[in-house]
Scaffold this active site. Structure first.
Site, PDB file in Angstrom:
ATOM      1  N   GLU A  81       4.104   7.970  -5.352  1.00  0.00           N
ATOM      2  CA  GLU A  81       3.198   9.120  -5.228  1.00  0.00           C
ATOM      3  C   GLU A  81       1.761   8.602  -5.165  1.00  0.00           C
ATOM      4  O   GLU A  81       1.500   7.447  -5.525  1.00  0.00           O
ATOM      5  CB  GLU A  81       3.385  10.041  -6.442  1.00  0.00           C
ATOM      6  CG  GLU A  81       4.820  10.538  -6.536  1.00  0.00           C
ATOM      7  CD  GLU A  81       5.032  11.543  -7.651  1.00  0.00           C
ATOM      8  OE1 GLU A  81       4.108  11.753  -8.464  1.00  0.00           O
ATOM      9  OE2 GLU A  81       6.135  12.133  -7.673  1.00  0.00           O
ATOM     10  N   ALA A 108      17.170  -2.893  -1.668  1.00  0.00           N
ATOM     11  CA  ALA A 108      16.192  -3.166  -0.613  1.00  0.00           C
ATOM     12  C   ALA A 108      15.466  -4.483  -0.873  1.00  0.00           C
ATOM     13  O   ALA A 108      15.179  -5.246   0.054  1.00  0.00           O
ATOM     14  CB  ALA A 108      15.205  -2.014  -0.512  1.00  0.00           C
ATOM     15  N   GLU A 148       8.299  -2.388  -2.826  1.00  0.00           N
ATOM     16  CA  GLU A 148       9.533  -2.784  -3.540  1.00  0.00           C
ATOM     17  C   GLU A 148       9.213  -3.589  -4.797  1.00  0.00           C
ATOM     18  O   GLU A 148       9.919  -4.534  -5.130  1.00  0.00           O
ATOM     19  CB  GLU A 148      10.457  -3.613  -2.629  1.00  0.00           C
ATOM     20  CG  GLU A 148      10.761  -2.999  -1.293  1.00  0.00           C
ATOM     21  CD  GLU A 148      11.620  -1.777  -1.404  1.00  0.00           C
ATOM     22  OE1 GLU A 148      12.191  -1.563  -2.488  1.00  0.00           O
ATOM     23  OE2 GLU A 148      11.717  -1.030  -0.426  1.00  0.00           O
TER      24      GLU A 148
HETATM   25  C1  LIG Z   1       3.563  -0.253   4.132  1.00  0.00           C
HETATM   26  C2  LIG Z   1       4.134   0.313   2.885  1.00  0.00           C
HETATM   27  C3  LIG Z   1       5.360   0.995   2.932  1.00  0.00           C
HETATM   28  C4  LIG Z   1       5.889   1.563   1.767  1.00  0.00           C
HETATM   29  N1  LIG Z   1       7.084   2.260   1.825  1.00  0.00           N
HETATM   30  C5  LIG Z   1       7.519   2.953   0.732  1.00  0.00           C
HETATM   31  C6  LIG Z   1       8.689   3.794   0.804  1.00  0.00           C
HETATM   32  O1  LIG Z   1       9.349   3.875   1.839  1.00  0.00           O
HETATM   33  N2  LIG Z   1       9.016   4.531  -0.293  1.00  0.00           N
HETATM   34  C7  LIG Z   1       8.318   4.483  -1.466  1.00  0.00           C
HETATM   35  O2  LIG Z   1       8.674   5.192  -2.404  1.00  0.00           O
HETATM   36  N3  LIG Z   1       7.211   3.682  -1.572  1.00  0.00           N
HETATM   37  C8  LIG Z   1       6.799   2.918  -0.503  1.00  0.00           C
HETATM   38  N4  LIG Z   1       5.677   2.114  -0.592  1.00  0.00           N
HETATM   39  C9  LIG Z   1       4.901   2.129  -1.826  1.00  0.00           C
HETATM   40  C10 LIG Z   1       5.019   0.862  -2.667  1.00  0.00           C
HETATM   41  O3  LIG Z   1       6.286   0.758  -3.235  1.00  0.00           O
HETATM   42  C11 LIG Z   1       3.891   0.901  -3.707  1.00  0.00           C
HETATM   43  O4  LIG Z   1       2.680   0.693  -3.003  1.00  0.00           O
HETATM   44  C12 LIG Z   1       4.059  -0.131  -4.807  1.00  0.00           C
HETATM   45  O5  LIG Z   1       5.106   0.218  -5.678  1.00  0.00           O
HETATM   46  C13 LIG Z   1       2.774  -0.330  -5.626  1.00  0.00           C
HETATM   47  O6  LIG Z   1       2.262   0.884  -6.020  1.00  0.00           O
HETATM   48  P1  LIG Z   1       0.693   1.209  -5.776  1.00  0.00           P
HETATM   49  O7  LIG Z   1       0.362   0.904  -4.374  1.00  0.00           O
HETATM   50  O8  LIG Z   1       0.460   2.583  -6.277  1.00  0.00           O
HETATM   51  O9  LIG Z   1      -0.074   0.175  -6.650  1.00  0.00           O
HETATM   52  P2  LIG Z   1      -0.387   0.245  -8.285  1.00  0.00           P
HETATM   53  O10 LIG Z   1       0.876   0.555  -8.970  1.00  0.00           O
HETATM   54  O11 LIG Z   1      -1.552   1.177  -8.434  1.00  0.00           O
HETATM   55  O12 LIG Z   1      -0.789  -1.225  -8.528  1.00  0.00           O
HETATM   56  C14 LIG Z   1      -2.084  -1.760  -8.201  1.00  0.00           C
HETATM   57  C15 LIG Z   1      -2.168  -3.175  -8.795  1.00  0.00           C
HETATM   58  O13 LIG Z   1      -2.003  -3.118 -10.206  1.00  0.00           O
HETATM   59  C16 LIG Z   1      -0.947  -3.969 -10.600  1.00  0.00           C
HETATM   60  N5  LIG Z   1      -0.246  -3.411 -11.762  1.00  0.00           N
HETATM   61  C17 LIG Z   1       0.284  -2.165 -11.912  1.00  0.00           C
HETATM   62  N6  LIG Z   1       0.863  -2.043 -13.111  1.00  0.00           N
HETATM   63  C18 LIG Z   1       0.723  -3.245 -13.731  1.00  0.00           C
HETATM   64  C19 LIG Z   1       1.120  -3.748 -14.993  1.00  0.00           C
HETATM   65  N7  LIG Z   1       1.835  -3.028 -15.874  1.00  0.00           N
HETATM   66  N8  LIG Z   1       0.775  -5.034 -15.295  1.00  0.00           N
HETATM   67  C20 LIG Z   1       0.105  -5.805 -14.414  1.00  0.00           C
HETATM   68  N9  LIG Z   1      -0.304  -5.383 -13.200  1.00  0.00           N
HETATM   69  C21 LIG Z   1       0.013  -4.105 -12.874  1.00  0.00           C
HETATM   70  C22 LIG Z   1      -0.029  -4.050  -9.412  1.00  0.00           C
HETATM   71  O14 LIG Z   1       0.801  -5.191  -9.454  1.00  0.00           O
HETATM   72  C23 LIG Z   1      -1.053  -4.090  -8.285  1.00  0.00           C
HETATM   73  O15 LIG Z   1      -1.533  -5.400  -8.148  1.00  0.00           O
HETATM   74  C24 LIG Z   1       5.174   1.465   0.548  1.00  0.00           C
HETATM   75  C25 LIG Z   1       3.955   0.746   0.505  1.00  0.00           C
HETATM   76  C26 LIG Z   1       3.456   0.176   1.646  1.00  0.00           C
HETATM   77  C27 LIG Z   1       2.153  -0.573   1.583  1.00  0.00           C
END
Ligand SMILES: Cc1cc2nc3c(=O)[nH]c(=O)nc-3n(C[C@H](O)[C@H](O)[C@H](O)COP(=O)(O)OP(=O)(O)OC[C@H]3O[C@@H](n4cnc5c(N)ncnc54)[C@H](O)[C@@H]3O)c2cc1C
Length: 382
Positions: free
Chosen positions: A130, A239, A360
């Site tokens: 989300e 995946a 992922e």
């Molecule tokens: C091209 C693309 C396709 C995608 N396709 C899908 C899909 O088909 N379905 C779906 O559901 N999602 C999809 N995603 C989403 C993807 O799974 C998320 O972007 C990912 O899980 C990270 O979430 P975020 O981007 O909100 O980053 P955040 O969770 O906001 O993280 C930002 C940074 O903080 C770090 N971080 C977060 N929590 C911690 C912690 N506890 N300790 C240390 N570091 C932390 C992360 O590692 C990262 O470096 C896609 C993303 C992209 C870019």
């Protein structure tokens, strides 16, 4: 270099060669343009991949190929040697959307959706992330409430691969009974999907935002056996397994490109491949590629034996994507200025791998999974 092919079965090799052939004829001639314009013919590709059994290929029944995990991994590797976006199409369709229905769906849901998803006529997506909840899906805000026998969904999903072209979405939502999964036809009133523009990575893949505005669904839209967050997380493990292999394909394509270039490009009166510093880069990259392949093969054999554990997949995803992105960046240096050109695949792969590093489960999240396994302490926060 290590003669690893010798340990593959004849069937594995055949599947690999079919996929490599398809990538050569159907992806390579067009991928630079698709990437540049930010659009790939997802529907056509899905049907062509479906014809050779690539969609849900490791699943059994309902028109799925029932291939081994190693064969599925090899297919992911060859697809991603073409482009990570193309492999993403296959991963999301087979390992996320189809797997969720195959593992947690009712018999009616499986019969209704899986055969046409296996042929590529129906495209699926998987909505977990989300706008405000990525690495921490347990905090998701999308809600499903019961209204009589119906369910009503409200919320939004972000960064969803294939969403703008999908016919059906598997949507995860919070309910009074915890997180549940729903099979949502994209034409249901209240569902809208919008393409996310201006991506600098995975440009040959369609990525969208899904808005769910009081979406009314019948009782049979619920995935009956998916209860709690462990259900979507099990789909992610599937995946991620494909990514362990896929990332190596992007890295291999970069290494081949850099090798070809280094042998023909002359500076200071000799091929740049003849300089020791270039050979050190090439040797280190070849070593990492082979190590990554051995790791993928090991995990594939565990998967085929039915013993693969999620934290083992985390080891593979963390290592192979991290090494693949390092290889892509290193190869880019070997190509000099040409390394930034779309005439060569290297920067495209490097940019794509930025997405692969994040989706992922980010590298940090996989480090935390491995850290928890080592220490017995969860350091995710919350
Ligand atoms: C091209 C693309 C396709 C995608 N396709 C899908 C899909 O088909 N379905 C779906 O559901 N999602 C999809 N995603 C989403 C993807 O799974 C998320 O972007 C990912 O899980 C990270 O979430 P975020 O981007 O909100 O980053 P955040 O969770 O906001 O993280 C930002 C940074 O903080 C770090 N971080 C977060 N929590 C911690 C912690 N506890 N300790 C240390 N570091 C932390 C992360 O590692 C990262 O470096 C896609 C993303 C992209 C870019």
């Amino acid at each position: 270099m290590l003669d690893l092919d010798g340990s593959l079965t004849e069937e594995d090799r055949q599947i690999r060669s079919v996929v490599a052939g398809l990538v050569t004829t159907r992806v390579r001639p067009h991928i630079a343009r698709w990437y540049e314009v930010g659009q790939a013919p997802v529907r056509e590709l899905a049907v062509e991949f479906g014809k050779v059994g690539l969609l849900g290929m490791h699943l059994t029944g309902y028109g799925c190929a029932g291939a081994s995990a190693v064969a599925y991994g090899l297919a992911c590797l060859e697809l991603e040697a073409g482009d990570s976006g193309v492999r993403s199409l296959v991963s999301v369709q087979g390992s996320l959307a189809m797997y969720a229905i195959w593992r947690y769906g009712s018999e009616e849901q499986k019969r209704h959706w899986l055969p046409s998803m296996a042929t590529g006529e129906t495209i699926g997506c998987f909505g977990l992330t989300e706008p405000d909840h990525g690495s921490d899906p347990a905090s998701m805000a999308t809600r499903a409430r019961r209204d009589g026998t119906d369910w009503v969904l409200s919320g939004g999903k972000m960064w969803i691969t294939n969403a703008p072209v999908a016919d059906v979405a598997v949507i995860w939502a919070r309910t009074d009974e915890g997180v549940r999964g729903f099979v949502v036809p994209m034409r249901t009133p209240g569902v809208t999907a919008r393409e996310i523009r201006h991506k600098m990575s995975l440009r040959a893949s369609s990525t969208g935002e899904i808005v769910l505005d009081e979406v009314r669904l019948p009782a049979d839209a619920l995935l009956p056996t998916a209860t709690g967050l462990k259900a979507p997380l099990s789909c992610l493990t599937e995946a991620r397994y494909g990514i362990v292999w896929g990332a190596l394909g992007a890295a291999r394509d970069c290494l081949h490109s850099a090798l070809d270039y280094a042998i023909t490009r002359e500076q200071f009166g000799r091929p740049i491949a003849g300089f020791q510093l270039t050979q050190a880069k090439l040797a280190d990259m070849a070593v990492e590629l082979q190590k990554g392949y051995l790791l993928a093969l090991h995990l594939g054999r565990l998967a085929d034996a039915g013993t693969l554990r999620p934290e083992q997949v985390s080891v593979g995803k963390l290592n192979n994507v991290r090494e693949a992105i390092d290889i892509a960046r290193q190869c880019r240096t070997i190509l000099g200025a040409n390394g930034i050109s779309g005439e060569y695949p290297v920067l495209r792969h490097a940019n794509n791998l930025e997405s692969v590093l994040t989706y992922e489960g980010t590298s940090e999240i996989h480090q935390l999974v491995i850290g928890q396994r080592l220490t017995g302490l969860a350091a995710f926060g919350g």
